[in-house]
Motif scaffolding. Structure first.
Motif, PDB file in Angstrom:
ATOM      1  N   GLU A 127       0.829  -1.209   0.000  1.00  9.13           N
ATOM      2  CA  GLU A 127       0.000   0.000   0.000  1.00  9.13           C
ATOM      3  C   GLU A 127       0.860   1.255   0.000  1.00  9.13           C
ATOM      4  N   ALA A 128       1.965   1.227   0.750  1.00 10.50           N
ATOM      5  CA  ALA A 128       2.831   2.405   0.852  1.00 10.50           C
ATOM      6  C   ALA A 128       3.535   2.705  -0.467  1.00 10.50           C
ATOM      7  N   GLU A 129       3.803   1.669  -1.260  1.00  7.97           N
ATOM      8  CA  GLU A 129       4.549   1.848  -2.502  1.00  7.97           C
ATOM      9  C   GLU A 129       3.670   2.000  -3.737  1.00  7.97           C
ATOM     10  N   THR A 130       2.361   1.888  -3.566  1.00  7.48           N
ATOM     11  CA  THR A 130       1.482   1.760  -4.725  1.00  7.48           C
ATOM     12  C   THR A 130       0.375   2.805  -4.701  1.00  7.48           C
ATOM     13  N   ARG A 131       0.169   3.465  -5.832  1.00 10.56           N
ATOM     14  CA  ARG A 131      -0.905   4.459  -5.938  1.00 10.56           C
ATOM     15  C   ARG A 131      -2.233   3.802  -6.306  1.00 10.56           C
ATOM     16  N   LEU A 132      -2.201   2.853  -7.233  1.00 12.69           N
ATOM     17  CA  LEU A 132      -3.401   2.137  -7.657  1.00 12.69           C
ATOM     18  C   LEU A 132      -3.235   0.661  -7.326  1.00 12.69           C
ATOM     19  N   LEU A 133      -4.242   0.095  -6.659  1.00 20.24           N
ATOM     20  CA  LEU A 133      -4.101  -1.249  -6.110  1.00 20.24           C
ATOM     21  C   LEU A 133      -5.419  -2.001  -6.191  1.00 20.24           C
ATOM     22  N   ASP A 134      -5.350  -3.254  -6.589  1.00 19.17           N
ATOM     23  CA  ASP A 134      -6.492  -4.158  -6.541  1.00 19.17           C
ATOM     24  C   ASP A 134      -5.951  -5.534  -6.180  1.00 19.17           C
ATOM     25  N   GLU A 135      -6.827  -6.432  -5.720  1.00 17.14           N
ATOM     26  CA  GLU A 135      -6.300  -7.694  -5.213  1.00 17.14           C
ATOM     27  C   GLU A 135      -7.194  -8.885  -5.510  1.00 17.14           C
ATOM     28  N   MET A 136      -6.554 -10.057  -5.526  1.00 20.57           N
ATOM     29  CA  MET A 136      -7.251 -11.342  -5.575  1.00 20.57           C
ATOM     30  C   MET A 136      -6.865 -12.130  -4.329  1.00 20.57           C
ATOM     31  N   ASP A 137      -7.829 -12.855  -3.808  1.00 23.64           N
ATOM     32  CA  ASP A 137      -7.633 -13.634  -2.581  1.00 23.64           C
ATOM     33  C   ASP A 137      -8.060 -15.071  -2.843  1.00 23.64           C
ATOM     34  N   VAL A 138      -7.600 -15.600  -3.960  1.00 25.58           N
ATOM     35  CA  VAL A 138      -8.063 -16.926  -4.372  1.00 25.58           C
ATOM     36  C   VAL A 138      -7.465 -18.015  -3.491  1.00 25.58           C
ATOM     37  N   VAL A 139      -8.127 -19.162  -3.482  1.00 25.95           N
ATOM     38  CA  VAL A 139      -7.565 -20.349  -2.840  1.00 25.95           C
ATOM     39  C   VAL A 139      -7.661 -21.487  -3.850  1.00 25.95           C
ATOM     40  N   VAL A 140      -6.538 -22.179  -4.044  1.00 29.38           N
ATOM     41  CA  VAL A 140      -6.467 -23.279  -5.009  1.00 29.38           C
ATOM     42  C   VAL A 140      -5.858 -24.491  -4.309  1.00 29.38           C
ATOM     43  N   PRO A 141      -6.040 -25.690  -4.870  1.00 28.31           N
ATOM     44  CA  PRO A 141      -5.359 -26.851  -4.296  1.00 28.31           C
ATOM     45  C   PRO A 141      -3.858 -26.592  -4.197  1.00 28.31           C
ATOM     46  N   VAL A 142      -3.245 -27.096  -3.122  1.00 27.73           N
ATOM     47  CA  VAL A 142      -1.840 -26.794  -2.853  1.00 27.73           C
ATOM     48  C   VAL A 142      -0.948 -27.173  -4.029  1.00 27.73           C
ATOM     49  N   ASP A 143      -1.258 -28.268  -4.728  1.00 28.35           N
ATOM     50  CA  ASP A 143      -0.390 -28.694  -5.822  1.00 28.35           C
ATOM     51  C   ASP A 143      -0.567 -27.856  -7.087  1.00 28.35           C
ATOM     52  N   ARG A 144      -1.505 -26.875  -7.058  1.00 28.04           N
ATOM     53  CA  ARG A 144      -1.691 -25.985  -8.208  1.00 28.04           C
ATOM     54  C   ARG A 144      -1.225 -24.557  -7.919  1.00 28.04           C
ATOM     55  N   ILE A 145      -0.669 -24.310  -6.712  1.00 26.92           N
ATOM     56  CA  ILE A 145      -0.266 -22.951  -6.352  1.00 26.92           C
ATOM     57  C   ILE A 145       0.741 -22.381  -7.347  1.00 26.92           C
ATOM     58  N   ALA A 146       1.832 -23.106  -7.562  1.00 24.21           N
ATOM     59  CA  ALA A 146       2.894 -22.588  -8.430  1.00 24.21           C
ATOM     60  C   ALA A 146       2.372 -22.338  -9.840  1.00 24.21           C
ATOM     61  N   GLU A 147       1.577 -23.269 -10.359  1.00 20.10           N
ATOM     62  CA  GLU A 147       1.027 -23.127 -11.699  1.00 20.10           C
ATOM     63  C   GLU A 147       0.127 -21.896 -11.793  1.00 20.10           C
ATOM     64  N   PHE A 148      -0.683 -21.678 -10.745  1.00 19.79           N
ATOM     65  CA  PHE A 148      -1.570 -20.510 -10.765  1.00 19.79           C
ATOM     66  C   PHE A 148      -0.775 -19.215 -10.691  1.00 19.79           C
ATOM     67  N   LEU A 149       0.266 -19.190  -9.857  1.00 19.79           N
ATOM     68  CA  LEU A 149       1.086 -17.987  -9.743  1.00 19.79           C
ATOM     69  C   LEU A 149       1.779 -17.657 -11.063  1.00 19.79           C
ATOM     70  N   VAL A 150       2.338 -18.673 -11.702  1.00 21.10           N
ATOM     71  CA  VAL A 150       3.001 -18.455 -12.989  1.00 21.10           C
ATOM     72  C   VAL A 150       2.001 -17.926 -14.008  1.00 21.10           C
ATOM     73  N   TYR A 151       0.813 -18.528 -14.044  1.00 20.97           N
ATOM     74  CA  TYR A 151      -0.230 -18.081 -14.976  1.00 20.97           C
ATOM     75  C   TYR A 151      -0.612 -16.620 -14.701  1.00 20.97           C
ATOM     76  N   SER A 152      -0.816 -16.290 -13.440  1.00 21.70           N
ATOM     77  CA  SER A 152      -1.233 -14.928 -13.067  1.00 21.70           C
ATOM     78  C   SER A 152      -0.178 -13.906 -13.467  1.00 21.70           C
ATOM     79  N   HIS A 153       1.089 -14.218 -13.209  1.00 25.48           N
ATOM     80  CA  HIS A 153       2.160 -13.294 -13.572  1.00 25.48           C
ATOM     81  C   HIS A 153       2.256 -13.135 -15.081  1.00 25.48           C
ATOM     82  N   ASP A 154       2.063 -14.218 -15.802  1.00 27.79           N
ATOM     83  CA  ASP A 154       2.108 -14.132 -17.274  1.00 27.79           C
ATOM     84  C   ASP A 154       0.984 -13.249 -17.805  1.00 27.79           C
ATOM     85  N   VAL A 155      -0.217 -13.408 -17.270  1.00 25.84           N
ATOM     86  CA  VAL A 155      -1.354 -12.597 -17.706  1.00 25.84           C
ATOM     87  C   VAL A 155      -1.117 -11.124 -17.373  1.00 25.84           C
ATOM     88  N   ALA A 156      -0.640 -10.859 -16.154  1.00 26.32           N
ATOM     89  CA  ALA A 156      -0.375  -9.477 -15.753  1.00 26.32           C
ATOM     90  C   ALA A 156       0.683  -8.840 -16.646  1.00 26.32           C
TER      91      ALA A 156
END
Length: 471
Positions: free
Chosen positions: A342-371
């Motif tokens: 919050e201190a470093e960012t002027r515009l901010l939005d968030e996701m609070d998803v929960v996924v199966p533990v074995d899909r965490i890394a895959e979801f993070l990689v996907y999210s970063h690629d989309v962003a």
């Protein structure tokens, strides 16, 4: 839904009930009550704010609002991130911030009776002073207990102890009609009809207003130790989590964090507690584990076992955080992550998803690629032990309209991927008015319609926290 405005005559009745110091009306309403900690979701000024102190006051206010069809939004500390406590239809805000008393302890049944406005940090500290622990541990320690129950916030210790829902035994609730209802008992089992208690938990103040809580406690652990496992990258770090969970360690928490947020936290707090280079390797991500036990010998055995897992899964080392001072610094750095963003960012939005533990890394990689595709910076951390990810879209040099457009496109894709992975829209931040469309897409029309029918059964006029969850 059509609502009535608060008339001067009704405002006078409310002021007579509460007194001038606890009733804000018109120009006297403070701007802070118009938003939560995620202002991107809008600012909505209420017509009045009622600073209540008792169940009886809440009941009297709700009866007046029910009779006059005035919308009411209940609010704790306002630390939410989905616009859940903001009055999007105006009307009245009922603030529980003055209902902040821990009422009593029942040491024989290991429960505490408390008002909803007690801060999580205060309850946690007070329970420890009684030799007990309140296990739910959301990152925002200045949230109220009532707010935590209303959102079923789980926090960092959910992997071992479960979420807030698992510690609520009973509550007093004021219904939209003003009727007072007591739900649950000081017992740990029930097979007694539909559980209205558990329906109220996580309902985000849309079905009733919680005015008193009976919460389960446990004996505080005799000893604990935290350990930092540094890895090359986030995928390697997350891949270690199933092995940690299978090693019979019964960890109290398993957190993950990426290097960039650790660097920002160190700069913000002035305390570099997470090493950035280990054994000649540059660290890209971390797993933070807390273990508990009854003796140093038990913890030593668990640490040895964790060390074996760490070596097998590619950790550069296992760094033991044993002293109270260092543990405090490490967890303070972890708890500061959102504040840092919050201190470093002027515009901010968030996701609070929960996924199966074995899909965490895959979801993070996907999210970063989309962003990256949309030119938006993504920052992430969260609860590796239960798959709950806190992912923030950030921008400083972008027009807000353009930021909203890009973030919507990112979230549309990411929430669709979350559903594909059999995940959930929210792990603990809830739905509010910001995530309603994603909830509907995720659960489907039948389930969403049933939620609406439940809302209508409790609140036929739709006056309580309107426009949230499924309203």
């Amino acid at each position: 839904m059509d609502y009535n405005k608060l008339t001067p005559a009704l405002a006078e009745k409310l002021q007579n009930l509460l007194g001038e110091k606890r009733f804000q009306y018109g120009d006297a309403v403070k701007e802070a009550y118009s938003h939560d900690e995620m202002p991107i979701y809008g600012r909505f000024m209420p017509e009045a704010v009622c600073l209540v102190e008792s169940t009886e006051e809440v009941s009297a206010i709700m009866k007046l609002c029910h009779e006059n069809k005035i919308p009411v939004t209940v609010r704790g500390a306002g630390t939410g991130l989905v616009g859940g406590c903001v009055p999007i239809h105006g009307g009245i805000v009922i603030s529980t911030e003055r209902m902040n008393k821990i009422l009593s302890y029942d040491m024989k049944n290991l429960v505490v009776h408390t008002q909803p406005g007690v801060l999580l940090c205060d309850l946690a500290a007070d329970a420890l002073a009684h030799g007990l622990m309140y296990p739910p541990d959301p990152g925002e320690k200045t949230a109220t207990v009532g707010g935590n129950v209303s959102t079923n916030a789980g926090g960092m210790r959910a992997v071992k102890y479960g979420v807030t829902r698992d510690y609520v035994l009973a509550m007093t609730v004021v219904l939209p009609s003003g009727e007072v209802m007591k739900l649950g008992k000081t017992v740990c089992k029930t097979s007694s009809g539909y559980s209205l208690l558990h329906l109220m938990i996580g309902s985000e103040g849309t079905l009733g207003i919680i005015t008193e809580l009976t919460l389960k406690l446990i004996p505080k652990p005799v000893m604990d130790v935290s350990l930092i496992l540094p890895f090359q990258d986030i995928a390697t770090a997350i891949a270690s989590v199933p092995a940690i969970k299978l090693a019979n360690l019964d960890p109290q928490s398993i957190e993950f964090m990426e290097r960039d947020i650790v660097d920002s936290s160190a700069a913000y707090t002035g305390s570099a507690v997470f090493p950035t280079t280990v054994n000649g390797h540059s660290v890209g991500a971390y797993i933070l584990v807390t273990l508990v036990g009854d003796s140093e010998a038990e913890l030593t055995l668990k640490m040895d076992r964790l060390g074996q897992v760490a070596e097998q899964t590619g950790a550069y080392d296992v760094l033991v955080v044993w002293t109270d001072g260092l543990k405090k610094d490490v967890w303070a750095a972890r708890s500061a992550f959102l504040t840092v963003i919050e201190a470093e960012t002027r515009l901010l939005d968030e996701m609070d998803v929960v996924v199966p533990v074995d899909r965490i890394a895959e979801f993070l990689v996907y999210s970063h690629d989309v962003a990256e595709e949309y030119g938006v910076r993504l920052r992430s951390f969260g609860h590796a032990g239960d798959g709950n990810l806190h992912i923030y879209c950030c921008a400083n040099d972008m027009d807000e309209v353009e930021f909203r457009r890009r973030v919507k496109a990112i979230m549309d894709k990411c929430y669709a991927k979350c559903t594909e992975f059999e995940g959930q829209v929210s792990g603990e931040h809830s739905i509010g008015h910001a995530k309603k469309a994603y909830l509907r897409e995720s659960v489907g029309e039948t389930a969403y319609g049933l939620m609406g029918a439940i809302k209508k059964a409790f609140d036929p006029d739709g006056i309580l926290n309107p426009g949230k969850v499924c309203g």
